[in-house]
Structure formats: C-alpha cells, structure tokens
Design an enzyme around this catalytic site. Structure first.
Site, PDB file in Angstrom:
ATOM      1  N   CYS A 148      -1.375  -5.149   6.155  1.00 37.00           N
ATOM      2  CA  CYS A 148      -0.812  -4.183   7.107  1.00 37.00           C
ATOM      3  C   CYS A 148       0.069  -3.861   8.500  1.00 37.00           C
ATOM      4  CB  CYS A 148      -2.311  -3.499   7.861  1.00 37.00           C
ATOM      5  SG  CYS A 148      -3.128  -3.464   6.092  1.00 37.00           S
ATOM      6  N   CYS A 166       1.008  -1.297   0.117  1.00 38.99           N
ATOM      7  CA  CYS A 166       0.282  -0.326   0.137  1.00 38.99           C
ATOM      8  C   CYS A 166       0.742   1.465   0.346  1.00 38.99           C
ATOM      9  CB  CYS A 166      -0.850  -0.049   0.931  1.00 38.99           C
ATOM     10  SG  CYS A 166       0.037   0.095   2.614  1.00 38.99           S
TER      11      CYS A 166
HETATM   12 FE1  FES Z   1      -1.481   0.323   4.210  1.00 40.14          FE
HETATM   13 FE2  FES Z   1      -2.985  -0.759   6.112  1.00 40.14          FE
HETATM   14  S1  FES Z   1      -3.291  -0.203   4.173  1.00 40.14           S
HETATM   15  S2  FES Z   1      -0.733  -0.035   6.594  1.00 40.14           S
END
Ligand code: FES
Length: 122
Positions: free
Chosen positions: A104, A33
C-alpha cells in the site's frame, strides 16, 4: 498492529484533495489490490520547488496514512528531491507498517514518479 503515527495520519490525513490547475498530476493503480492513487503537484516554475501536494485515493487506511506522510515529506522539496523519497523512507517516518500492508505504501511513491507535467518544462 499500527503505530500511533499511522493511526494519526489515517484518522487526520494531511493534504487530501485536488489542486486546480496543477503543474502535474500522477495516477497509478496497485497491481496487488487494484486500488488507485492520484497525486497533484503545484510547482514553482523557476525553483522547481513543490509548493503544494494533494492526493486522492481509493486505497485502504495504510494507503491513506502513507500518502498523507509522503505528501507532507515532498512539500518544500524540489521535484528532483521528491523523486528520491522512497516508500521505505515514508514507512520509517510512520514508525513502520505491518508486512501485509507494505504494498500500500508504494502507491504514493509511484504516483509522484508518474506525474506528468502540464505547464512545466523540467
Ligand atoms: Fe490496496 Fe492498501 S489494500 S492500497
């Protein structure tokens, strides 16, 4: 979809912030992400026990909750024991995370492993 423990650690995160003159700092980015996590450790030079651990993240709620729990879990451990704390153990301590949020939880574990020590010989 989130456990009560996840919501608690997200809404009242423990150990947020920085440690001035930390024994070590670790920063990692999440390949999935792009979010960033930084962990600060204050370590007793003789015993190698983690006296304090703080984090800062640009990550999401799940990253905040897992970092809050992970920092709680490593305080009081030696730096060697802290290296053994996996994201799986952190997730279990939080009563689980939705599958889409597992990436995450890796940030805190990787940041602890990425710590480079400024004032300490291990
Ligand atoms: Fe990036 Fe959770 S979406 S750390």
């Amino acid at each position: 979809m989130y456990s009560e423990k996840v919501m608690d650690h997200f809404q009242n995160p423990r150990n947020v912030g920085e440690i001035e003159d930390a024994s070590g700092v670790g920063t990692v980015g999440n390949a999935k992400c792009g979010d960033i996590m930084r962990i600060y450790l204050d370590i007793d030079e003789d015993t190698k026990i983690i006296k304090d651990c703080k984090f800062k993240t640009f990550g999401c709620g799940a990253a905040i909750a897992t970092s809050s729990m992970a920092t709680d879990m490593v305080i009081g451990k030696t730096i060697y024991e802290a290296m053994e704390v996996t994201n799986k153990a952190v997730m279990e301590a939080l009563d689980g995370l939705p599958p889409a949020k597992i990436h995450c939880s890796v940030l805190a574990e990787e940041a602890v492993k990425a710590v480079s020590y400024t004032h300490l010989t291990l």
